[in-house]
Design an enzyme around this catalytic site. Structure first.
Site, PDB file in Angstrom:
ATOM      1  N   VAL A  11       0.827  -1.175  -0.113  1.00 46.25           N
ATOM      2  CA  VAL A  11      -0.013  -0.068  -0.073  1.00 46.25           C
ATOM      3  C   VAL A  11       0.856   1.326  -0.130  1.00 46.25           C
ATOM      4  O   VAL A  11       1.736   1.534   0.745  1.00 46.25           O
ATOM      5  CB  VAL A  11      -0.894   0.124   1.149  1.00 46.25           C
ATOM      6  CG1 VAL A  11      -1.849   1.185   1.266  1.00 46.25           C
ATOM      7  CG2 VAL A  11      -1.793  -1.162   1.279  1.00 46.25           C
ATOM      8  N   CYS A  12       0.495   2.120  -0.972  1.00 47.97           N
ATOM      9  CA  CYS A  12       1.119   3.504  -0.937  1.00 47.97           C
ATOM     10  C   CYS A  12       0.127   4.462  -1.080  1.00 47.97           C
ATOM     11  O   CYS A  12      -0.941   4.071  -1.044  1.00 47.97           O
ATOM     12  CB  CYS A  12       2.302   3.330  -1.835  1.00 47.97           C
ATOM     13  SG  CYS A  12       2.039   3.651  -3.569  1.00 47.97           S
ATOM     14  N   SER A  13       0.659   5.627  -1.320  1.00 45.87           N
ATOM     15  CA  SER A  13      -0.392   6.765  -1.299  1.00 45.87           C
ATOM     16  C   SER A  13      -1.358   6.626  -2.656  1.00 45.87           C
ATOM     17  O   SER A  13      -2.475   6.849  -2.565  1.00 45.87           O
ATOM     18  CB  SER A  13       0.155   8.094  -0.976  1.00 45.87           C
ATOM     19  OG  SER A  13       1.167   8.393  -1.880  1.00 45.87           O
ATOM     20  N   GLY A  15      -0.528   4.184  -5.253  1.00 42.77           N
ATOM     21  CA  GLY A  15      -0.324   2.612  -5.817  1.00 42.77           C
ATOM     22  C   GLY A  15       0.648   2.755  -7.111  1.00 42.77           C
ATOM     23  O   GLY A  15       0.848   1.709  -7.512  1.00 42.77           O
ATOM     24  N   GLN A  63       6.449   6.057   2.417  1.00 40.77           N
ATOM     25  CA  GLN A  63       5.672   7.227   2.523  1.00 40.77           C
ATOM     26  C   GLN A  63       4.468   7.355   3.345  1.00 40.77           C
ATOM     27  O   GLN A  63       3.932   8.501   3.490  1.00 40.77           O
ATOM     28  CB  GLN A  63       5.831   7.792   1.106  1.00 40.77           C
ATOM     29  CG  GLN A  63       4.702   7.118   0.226  1.00 40.77           C
ATOM     30  CD  GLN A  63       5.168   5.695  -0.447  1.00 40.77           C
ATOM     31  OE1 GLN A  63       5.995   5.194   0.367  1.00 40.77           O
ATOM     32  NE2 GLN A  63       5.041   5.639  -1.767  1.00 40.77           N
TER      33      GLN A  63
END
Length: 110
Positions: A11-13, A15, A63
């Protein structure tokens, strides 16, 4: 564990940044004969996905480490391990090391 597919969610801000890492992790798993499905998505997509799908481990991009507490609550009633991806491994897009970390988390829970 050979036959059992391991499902790893990154998961990131947005994707986007985890998509390259996802590919490198998939290649590493394939090269090592590990049956793994690695998915990358934004936190918004992940929330919807986790409501209906099971994963074996959830890894957060550095992040979005600030979201760890939120996901700890989301996963509290599950056996899904959660961790933040090591910043050095993430920066180098070291799919092999991140895959190793995910597998360690999965195996620790068994």
């Amino acid at each position: 564990m050979e036959d059992e597919k391991i499902r790893i969610l990154l998961v990131c801000s947005a994707g986007m940044s985890t998509s390259l890492l996802m590919k490198k992790m998939q290649n590493s798993a394939r090269d090592r004969g590990i049956n793994a499905e690695v998915m990358a998505m934004s936190s918004t997509e992940a929330d919807k996905f986790l409501a209906k799908e099971h994963v074996d481990v959830l890894l957060l991009g550095p992040q979005v480490r600030y979201m760890k507490k939120k996901y700890e609550k989301t996963l509290a009633k599950t056996d899904i391990p959660l961790a933040v991806i090591d910043m050095k491994d993430y920066g180098k897009m070291n799919g092999e090391k991140v895959l190793d970390a995910a597998l360690q988390l999965v195996n620790a829970g068994k």
